[in-house]
Design a protein around this motif. Structure first.
Motif, PDB file in Angstrom:
ATOM      1  N   GLY A 402      25.874 109.845 110.406  1.00 18.21           N
ATOM      2  CA  GLY A 402      27.141 109.399 110.947  1.00 18.21           C
ATOM      3  C   GLY A 402      28.212 109.277 109.885  1.00 18.21           C
ATOM      4  O   GLY A 402      28.407 110.165 109.056  1.00 18.21           O
ATOM      5  N   ILE A 403      28.919 108.116 109.883  1.00 14.11           N
ATOM      6  CA  ILE A 403      29.965 107.880 108.891  1.00 14.11           C
ATOM      7  C   ILE A 403      29.398 107.864 107.481  1.00 14.11           C
ATOM      8  O   ILE A 403      30.105 108.100 106.495  1.00 14.11           O
ATOM      9  N   GLY A 404      28.096 107.635 107.358  1.00 17.85           N
ATOM     10  CA  GLY A 404      27.451 107.627 106.050  1.00 17.85           C
ATOM     11  C   GLY A 404      27.578 108.939 105.310  1.00 17.85           C
ATOM     12  O   GLY A 404      27.571 108.968 104.076  1.00 17.85           O
ATOM     13  N   ASP A 405      27.705 110.038 106.052  1.00 19.93           N
ATOM     14  CA  ASP A 405      27.862 111.339 105.406  1.00 19.93           C
ATOM     15  C   ASP A 405      29.179 111.403 104.643  1.00 19.93           C
ATOM     16  O   ASP A 405      29.261 111.983 103.563  1.00 19.93           O
ATOM     17  N   ARG A 406      30.231 110.799 105.231  1.00 22.79           N
ATOM     18  CA  ARG A 406      31.518 110.742 104.529  1.00 22.79           C
ATOM     19  C   ARG A 406      31.467 109.748 103.375  1.00 22.79           C
ATOM     20  O   ARG A 406      31.955 110.020 102.283  1.00 22.79           O
ATOM     21  N   LEU A 407      30.885 108.585 103.619  1.00 24.11           N
ATOM     22  CA  LEU A 407      30.794 107.577 102.567  1.00 24.11           C
ATOM     23  C   LEU A 407      30.019 108.097 101.367  1.00 24.11           C
ATOM     24  O   LEU A 407      30.321 107.744 100.222  1.00 24.11           O
ATOM     25  N   ALA A 408      29.018 108.934 101.609  1.00 22.77           N
ATOM     26  CA  ALA A 408      28.171 109.462 100.535  1.00 22.77           C
ATOM     27  C   ALA A 408      28.935 110.336  99.556  1.00 22.77           C
ATOM     28  O   ALA A 408      28.466 110.577  98.435  1.00 22.77           O
ATOM     29  N   GLU A 409      30.103 110.814  99.939  1.00 17.80           N
ATOM     30  CA  GLU A 409      30.916 111.656  99.063  1.00 17.80           C
ATOM     31  C   GLU A 409      31.804 110.846  98.127  1.00 17.80           C
ATOM     32  O   GLU A 409      32.396 111.387  97.209  1.00 17.80           O
ATOM     33  N   GLY A 410      31.903 109.526  98.356  1.00 19.52           N
ATOM     34  CA  GLY A 410      32.786 108.691  97.561  1.00 19.52           C
ATOM     35  C   GLY A 410      34.192 108.693  98.124  1.00 19.52           C
ATOM     36  O   GLY A 410      34.577 109.542  98.927  1.00 19.52           O
ATOM     37  N   SER A 411      35.000 107.711  97.690  1.00 16.82           N
ATOM     38  CA  SER A 411      36.320 107.510  98.300  1.00 16.82           C
ATOM     39  C   SER A 411      37.296 108.641  97.992  1.00 16.82           C
ATOM     40  O   SER A 411      38.145 108.972  98.824  1.00 16.82           O
ATOM     41  N   PHE A 412      37.215 109.263  96.819  1.00 18.33           N
ATOM     42  CA  PHE A 412      38.167 110.315  96.458  1.00 18.33           C
ATOM     43  C   PHE A 412      38.026 111.529  97.374  1.00 18.33           C
ATOM     44  O   PHE A 412      39.014 112.031  97.923  1.00 18.33           O
ATOM     45  N   ARG A 413      36.803 112.001  97.538  1.00 18.04           N
ATOM     46  CA  ARG A 413      36.586 113.169  98.396  1.00 18.04           C
ATOM     47  C   ARG A 413      36.826 112.818  99.865  1.00 18.04           C
ATOM     48  O   ARG A 413      37.341 113.637 100.623  1.00 18.04           O
ATOM     49  N   MET A 414      36.462 111.616 100.248  1.00 20.71           N
ATOM     50  CA  MET A 414      36.708 111.182 101.610  1.00 20.71           C
ATOM     51  C   MET A 414      38.205 111.156 101.903  1.00 20.71           C
ATOM     52  O   MET A 414      38.660 111.593 102.968  1.00 20.71           O
ATOM     53  N   ALA A 415      39.000 110.654 100.955  1.00 21.19           N
ATOM     54  CA  ALA A 415      40.450 110.589 101.137  1.00 21.19           C
ATOM     55  C   ALA A 415      41.058 111.973 101.298  1.00 21.19           C
ATOM     56  O   ALA A 415      41.935 112.190 102.144  1.00 21.19           O
ATOM     57  N   ARG A 416      40.597 112.923 100.477  1.00 24.70           N
ATOM     58  CA  ARG A 416      41.137 114.281 100.564  1.00 24.70           C
ATOM     59  C   ARG A 416      40.844 114.911 101.919  1.00 24.70           C
ATOM     60  O   ARG A 416      41.603 115.760 102.392  1.00 24.70           O
ATOM     61  N   GLN A 417      39.741 114.519 102.545  1.00 28.92           N
ATOM     62  CA  GLN A 417      39.397 115.037 103.864  1.00 28.92           C
ATOM     63  C   GLN A 417      40.232 114.397 104.966  1.00 28.92           C
ATOM     64  O   GLN A 417      40.332 114.956 106.070  1.00 28.92           O
ATOM     65  N   LEU A 418      40.824 113.232 104.668  1.00 30.92           N
ATOM     66  CA  LEU A 418      41.559 112.504 105.703  1.00 30.92           C
ATOM     67  C   LEU A 418      43.047 112.845 105.709  1.00 30.92           C
ATOM     68  O   LEU A 418      43.534 113.526 106.604  1.00 30.92           O
TER      69      LEU A 418
END
Length: 617
Positions: A402-418
């Motif tokens: 679930g959301i853990g897949d995004r969290l596993a990338e760290g905040s920087f990569r998650m932010a770029r995806q958002l």
């Protein structure tokens, strides 16, 4: 002394090629130990030599280097630490993560000052190391095991109980959670190589763990009496300076730092928590209600480790959450149920997750959810204050559910995806989330984080003197302080010595005591200036690696948006921040002090002075 290398060294580097299933040894050279000492310095040298500048952190070409220093297994206090150096999945640059326990001393006893692990195994394996070499052991049965369970299982497989010293990745490492850590279990205390993603690097190599059997090597000091006498004289100041750590461990910092108004809250929108809330997660509360015993690394009298128990949640003899972990999983995410916070931290240790990057990433995700930047059905656990959900998020992250897949990338990569707006809420530098020491409220941390090899790490520039008022709220002389602090940490991680013991007993900057200890051990006749130059040389080598990889320049030597654009809104540190022009001015002064060019690249002149011309980019 072999080939000019002092007898305090084992004198060998063990290489393991997982892809081709072969091992070989390489002799240390005097020139290399004289320039880089060991530990962090030796790891940086080997990473520079063996990892191509364009290799991804998860490529087989990445190398993981376990290294120890010249003062392991000597009377020098708390040289029970080791280093793992690698290219980080978080920063794409050089990273060294240190850890304690008994593993580093066992490694030193084999005579291997460094163990360089190359390639990737075809099947899940662990590495069994002894003083005659190593074997790659296929172990598919370890798949999915938690860290403690893995350590125990390998000790059983090796048949030597706690005489086998194991450091292991958990399920998060196998799933390549970018900030997956490694955990070492010993009879006396756990050791965690926490930051930068070493567990993910081993996971990418299909390597579950490294096990070491104690050997017979014993370092021979050039002046044993001199070192023993020096160490004995430092015991009284060491014990006096570390009273808080002896009593509470690092958790004792929660209340004092919060009272200063420099403890991040609600994804660092604020930097002070209501005193009653902070006290719920403080060292004083943990000590009074949950601590069951003190623990310690080998050869350390401080005993800053603690075990905690929460029987109703099934927690027995868990590692106490450190100060950084408490900040990341309490005030940053607005969760003050200390029992469930301990449950979440214990689960992170077992699953193999860095609690700092994970907690700060959860805080970032919660702010994004709060601002409507994440879909409402992203998770049931992204509201500030949801402590019970924190435990579930740890599981989801480790297994990328679930959301853990995004969290596993760290905040920087998650932010770029958002979205571009989401990037304004990231709290970190160079791909690594900040720990608890405020880059808005401590000026030394502003320039320190910006120029750190590791990015958002407090182990490059140290916050300790700043809490005493030195370079906390002024930029005058602060760039020079940050640079010299970085020399100090590079030297300490190369010796290798625990930062708490060095700062508490030996000095917060390089001084004559460090010079004498090194000279007593090696027989060299270094001056204090030459000792500091070793730290400077190592830090410049780290910088060269990162320049060559394109992750170190004036453009990347920066801070997060909030730190540079949003002053602390209330509390004792109200109004403090590091605006862009202030950072730019400090960078200019810092580069000039280091003899780097205006883009932050070491010049030919400084490389020649530091005997690093062969490493020039």
């Amino acid at each position: 002394m072999t080939d000019g290398v002092p007898d305090v060294y084992g004198g060998n580097i063990l290489h393991v090629d997982l892809s081709n299933e072969r091992t070989w040894t390489e002799s240390l050279e005097h020139d290399d130990v004289r320039r880089f000492l060991g530990g962090n310095g030796l790891a940086a040298k080997l990473i520079h030599e063996h990892v191509p500048a364009d290799a991804d952190a998860f490529d087989p070409e990445n190398t993981a280097v376990f290294a120890v220093g010249p003062l392991n297994l000597t009377p020098f206090q708390s040289t029970s630490r080791g280093v793992i150096g690698f290219i980080s999945p978080m920063t794409n640059g050089f990273f060294d993560s240190t850890f304690g326990g008994t593993f580093p001393r066992a490694q030193k006893s084999t005579g291997f000052d460094a163990i360089a692990i190359h390639g990737a195994a075809s099947n899940l394996s662990y590495l069994s190391i002894h003083e005659n070499g190593a074997e790659i052991v296929e172990a598919p049965e370890l798949e999915g095991m938690e860290t403690y369970e893995t350590c125990s299982e390998i000790r059983d497989l090796e048949g030597n109980g706690f005489d086998t010293h194991v450091i292991a990745a958990g399920p998060a490492g196998e799933k390549r959670v970018r900030y997956a850590c490694l955990l070492h279990e010993s009879e006396i205390r756990e050791g965690v190589a926490g930051r930068g993603g070493p567990g993910a690097v081993l996971g990418s190599k299909n390597l579950k763990a490294v096990a070491i059997q104690e050997g017979e090597f014993e370092p021979e000091l050039a002046d044993s009496e001199g070192l023993r006498s020096l160490a004995a004289k430092r015991m009284k100041p060491l014990m006096e300076e570390t009273e808080m750590l002896q009593e509470y461990g690092t958790s004792g910092l929660v209340n004092p730092v919060n009272e200063m108004g420099k403890l991040g809250r609600r994804n660092n929108q604020f930097e002070q928590t209501e005193p009653e809330q902070a006290d719920k997660v403080s060292g004083e509360t943990l000590k009074a209600d949950y601590v069951t015993e003190d623990t310690t690394c080998a050869n350390c009298a401080v005993k800053c480790g603690k075990h905690v128990s929460v029987e109703e949640l099934g927690i027995t003899d868990a590692k106490i959450p450190e100060f950084e972990s408490l900040y990341a999983t309490t005030t940053m995410v607005e969760s003050y149920d200390i029992k469930r916070v301990m449950k979440a931290n214990d689960l992170c240790d077992r699953l193999g997750i860095d609690t700092i990057s994970w907690g700060v990433t959860v805080a970032f995700a919660r702010e994004c959810y709060d601002r409507g930047l994440l879909p409402e059905d992203s998770s049931d656990h992204l509201e500030f204050g949801d402590t019970e959900g924190l435990v579930e998020l740890a599981r989801e992250t480790a297994f990328r559910d679930g959301i853990g897949d995004r969290l596993a990338e760290g905040s920087f990569r998650m932010a770029r995806q958002l979205s571009e707006e989401a990037e304004r809420y990231v709290h970190g530098t160079k791909g690594l989330e900040y720990p608890a020491h405020s880059p808005r409220g401590l000026k030394g941390m502003s320039i320190g984080y910006a120029t750190a090899t590791r990015g958002g790490s407090h182990h490059d520039t140290r916050p300790t003197p700043q809490y005493g008022g030195e370079h906390a709220e002024t930029v005058e002389g602060t760039p020079q302080f940050a640079a010299r602090s970085q020399h100090f940490t590079a030297l300490g991680d190369s010796l290798t010595q625990c930062r708490f013991v060095s700062e508490g007993g030996w000095g917060k900057q390089i001084n004559d005591r460090y010079r004498d200890a090194i000279n007593y051990a090696t027989g060299w006749e270094l001056t204090t200036a030459e000792v500091e130059e070793i730290g400077e040389r190592i830090y410049n080598l780290e910088r060269l690696i990162n320049v060559e990889r394109g992750v170190a320049s004036r453009e990347t030597d920066t801070l997060s948006y909030r730190v540079m654009n949003e002053p602390i809104p209330d509390g004792p540190a109200e109004g403090m921040y590091c605006p862009p022009d202030e950072l730019d001015s400090m960078l200019t002064e810092y580069y000039a002090f280091r003899e780097w060019d205006d883009q932050g690249k070491p010049t030919d002149a400084v490389l020649e002075r530091l005997d690093l011309t062969e490493y020039a980019v």
